[in-house]
Design an enzyme around this catalytic site. Structure first.
Site, PDB file in Angstrom:
ATOM      1  N   ALA A 186      49.152  99.784  31.566  1.00 22.01           N
ATOM      2  CA  ALA A 186      49.362 100.227  32.942  1.00 22.01           C
ATOM      3  C   ALA A 186      50.415 101.329  32.993  1.00 22.01           C
ATOM      4  CB  ALA A 186      49.800  99.045  33.802  1.00 22.01           C
ATOM      5  N   GLY A 213      45.546  96.900  29.833  1.00 19.73           N
ATOM      6  CA  GLY A 213      44.405  97.506  30.508  1.00 19.73           C
ATOM      7  C   GLY A 213      43.638  98.463  29.615  1.00 19.73           C
ATOM      8  N   GLU A 228      41.274  96.366  27.848  1.00 18.82           N
ATOM      9  CA  GLU A 228      40.266  95.919  28.818  1.00 18.82           C
ATOM     10  C   GLU A 228      39.245  97.027  29.095  1.00 18.82           C
ATOM     11  OE1 GLU A 228      42.127  92.540  31.631  1.00 18.82           O
ATOM     12  OE2 GLU A 228      43.302  94.381  31.603  1.00 18.82           O
ATOM     13  N   GLU A 232      50.280  91.424  28.446  1.00 22.02           N
ATOM     14  CA  GLU A 232      50.709  91.165  29.833  1.00 22.02           C
ATOM     15  C   GLU A 232      51.591  89.937  29.963  1.00 22.02           C
ATOM     16  OE1 GLU A 232      46.916  93.591  30.254  1.00 22.02           O
ATOM     17  OE2 GLU A 232      47.695  92.055  28.900  1.00 22.02           O
TER      18      GLU A 232
END
Length: 698
Positions: free
Chosen positions: A63, A102, A105, A125
């Site tokens: 992020a 992310g 992901e 995370e």
């Protein structure tokens, strides 16, 4: 489409390039850009497959921290990942550097993944008190199975590309580090071989194979000890389990988002996010210009081959910097060097370094019995007993022996840096470098500026901390500096609580239940209670009114802590677990009688308030006096030096969360009931409460 994400076609491959320095973080512009570029690739009739690749040193590394705490702008990451996965043309992710959070992901939303050999992937995370909220907990176990997904997600640790390929996270490992060439070659192979669109969300074989197993119950049992006090690892486990128990991928995603929302609202998430940013901010020292020159440290001398000196030397050898250790006697020097070797060999046995690295690091450490060998050193660190007379004698000799421009540092944990510097003709080159025990393990380096320490030496100290992989905090000079000054106040309250009726184990249990890895008295045993005894003796010599202590009686009996197998607790060979000792109970009972103290029952709440609030009050005084520049400096000192639970954000952040008005009321109450300077309310604390402000507002 955003200007940080571009689309162009190379042959039959539509290439989507992310270029958002320094780490291609998933900002709003990047998310929008990826979605727009995917749409462009869908619409490009000549593109038979799409490739996502990143410029710079890494794939998407997570992020965008610049957007933390701000409202999320659409599209959110889950929508972008789903959009990628829903594409009817094969999408390949080419990974180099790190694909984290992310970023991984996004890669899991692609239909295929190729990685260069040096790449790493991970979902970290949990370290911020969160869980992967864009499908990570639902897609990863479909590739790896439950156990490995749980290990990766609850630890947040990275996985090397080779291991990722074996686990099925990566489909192909490239031959070299040319990421774009590897991505294009793999995408072309997908086209040539007519490979289908392969959505991770539709791969249910591993889910079916493990449905009904007890893997989740067993994993939670293990977490109870490993993740004591933490919320996020358990929520991560719940989310991964949802992949196996939900009727559909969509239902599992819904559960993931619910659990993600729970963590977003938690105090632990707030504490861990604060700690994350504070660690980055602490290196930016107020008033110290960014362009301050930094001296090059190529060679180091360490005085003292004991536990601290040996540990300090290991830090420099680990960083490839040659170290010479000085001792008074050959026997002490040989013993110290032998312990260093044993420490390295123990690390090698655990697989953390290779036998070759043991020899490589040992070759960087040598010994001497004379300070003459320090004449060309760039930095000399004194790590001897806490005696001002001894330290001044050493610094006077170093002043004569060391070259001009050499930095002279003391590892003192409490003593006056200015008085130590007064023994030299170069006080501007003298600084405190307070390592924490064990020095080769603990991450904190408390860098103590003297009144005359030059900016150049301060900046060198901060740069050096990074070089040896420490978290450096620059603090001012006073008794105990920041960390130990607060610790001494907590220690005095812990002692007073035991004097008046609590047991050492009751006090320690309150602190470990709060989240500390060990309590006040167990920590004293680990460090050696003779250290505290010598500090008290030094203060008594200096004319301070230091009250008698049952701890002094333990030292007189030769109970020095773990190193003598007995301190406040007793210990068994090969086991560091503290065991309550009836002999100590008797010593405490006798001490109470001598002092005319009638013991009373003391509640856990009183222990918590007196041990923690006294620290907050002292921290406020430290800020008021300018010993620490910011409350975050205190927070980081305590997180990395004393095991303050990071999920509580540090003592000053925690105080803000508790409410400064509540703490001030308690401080005033104990000032009336207990007395003592430590309970005199800090003027800064009173001012902040009156203005309805927090330490974080300063």
């Amino acid at each position: 489409m955003s200007d940080v994400v571009t689309y162009n076609r190379e042959g039959a491959i539509g290439v989507i390039t992310v270029n958002y320095p320094p780490v291609n973080a998933l900002s709003h512009a990047v998310r929008t850009g990826i979605q727009g570029a995917i749409q462009q690739g869908r619409d490009d009739a000549d593109a038979k497959a799409l490739l996502i690749v990143c410029d710079g040193r890494t794939f998407i590394a997570g992020a965008d921290i610049r957007e933390f705490g701000k409202p999320m702008q659409e599209p959110g990451l889950p929508e972008v990942v789903n959009f990628i996965e829903a594409t009817d043309k094969p999408v390949v992710a080419a990974i180099h550097g790190t694909a984290l959070g992310g970023g991984l992901e996004v890669a899991l939303g692609c239909h295929y993944r190729v990685a260069v050999p040096s790449a790493k992937v991970g979902l970290p995370e949990v370290k911020l008190g969160l869980l992967p909220g864009a499908g990570g907990t639902q897609r990863l176990p479909r590739l790896t199975g439950a156990q490995k997904a749980l290990e990766m997600i609850t630890s947040g640790e990275f996985v090397a590309a080779k291991d990722a390929a074996q686990l099925g996270i990566v489909d192909e490992l490239a031959d070299n580090d040319d990421v774009k060439a590897a991505g294009l070659a793999f995408a072309q192979k997908v086209v040539d071989e007519g490979k289908p669109v392969r959505r991770v969300s539709e791969q249910n074989d591993k889910l079916e194979a493990e449905k009904g197993s007890d893997v989740f119950d067993k994993f939670r049992e293990g977490l109870k000890k490993k993740a004591r006090g933490l919320l996020a690892p358990f929520k991560c486990t719940d989310a991964v389990e949802a992949a196996f128990t939900s009727a559909s991928f969509e239902e599992g995603m819904k559960r993931e988002r619910e659990l993600f929302g729970d963590l977003m609202d938690s105090d632990q998430r707030a504490g861990l996010i604060h700690a994350f940013f504070a660690e980055r901010e602490v290196s930016k020292v107020p008033g110290l210009p960014k362009d301050t020159p930094v001296r090059e440290i190529k060679t180091v001398g360490v005085i003292g081959a004991g536990t601290m000196g040996g540990g300090i030397a290991m830090n420099f050898a680990n960083a490839g910097i040659p170290v010479t250790i000085a001792e008074v006697k050959q026997e002490a020097l040989d013993k110290g060097l032998s312990i260093i070797r044993k420490n390295y060999e123990a690390t090698a046995k655990k697989g953390r370094i290779t036998p070759e690295q043991v020899e490589e690091r040992m070759s960087l450490i040598d010994g001497t019995l004379t300070y003459d060998d320090f004449k060309d050193k760039d930095l000399v660190i004194e790590a001897v007993f806490e005696s001002m007379d001894l330290k001044k004698k050493i610094f006077s000799e170093l002043d004569e022996k060391c070259k001009p421009g050499a930095i002279l540092a003391s590892n003192t944990s409490t003593l006056d840096i200015d008085e130590i510097a007064s023994a030299t003709k170069r006080p501007e080159d003298v600084i405190g470098l307070h390592f924490f025990s064990p020095a080769n393990v603990m991450k904190l380096l408390e860098i103590v500026r003297g009144e005359k320490t030059s900016d150049e030496v301060k900046a060198t100290g901060m740069a050096l901390a990074k070089k040896i992989k420490k978290v450096g905090v620059l603090v001012g000079n006073c008794n105990g500096f920041v960390g130990n000054r607060m610790l001494h106040k907590r220690g005095a309250e812990a002692m007073a609580l035991v004097d008046h009726g609590a047991s050492p184990q009751q006090v320690d249990k309150v602190l470990t239940d709060f989240g500390f890895p060990m309590g006040q008295f167990a920590m004293g045993d680990l460090a050696g209670i003779d250290i505290g005894h010598s500090i008290r003796e030094e203060r008594r010599k200096a004319g301070e009114d230091v009250p008698p202590s049952w701890m002094d009686k333990l030292v007189e009996k030769g109970r020095l802590g773990q190193k003598t197998m007995a301190g406040t607790y007793k210990y068994e060979e090969g086991n560091r677990k503290p065991i309550p000792d009836p002999e100590v109970d008797q010593i405490i009972a006798d001490f109470r009688k001598e002092q005319g103290i009638e013991p009373r029952e003391i509640s856990d709440q009183e222990i918590l308030e007196r041990c923690m609030y006294v620290m907050v009050n002292e921290g406020a005084k430290i800020l008021d006096e300018g010993i620490a520049d910011r409350s975050l400096d205190i927070d980081i000192t305590w997180i990395y030096g004393y095991g303050f639970p990071a999920y509580r954000g540090g003592p000053m952040f925690w105080a803000d969360q508790i409410g400064l008005d509540k703490i001030l009321d308690a401080v005033k109450k104990y000032h009336k009931e207990v007395g003592g300077k430590q309970w005199e309310p800090s003027p800064l604390l009173e001012k902040l409460v009156a203005e309805n402000k927090k330490f974080g507002d300063l």
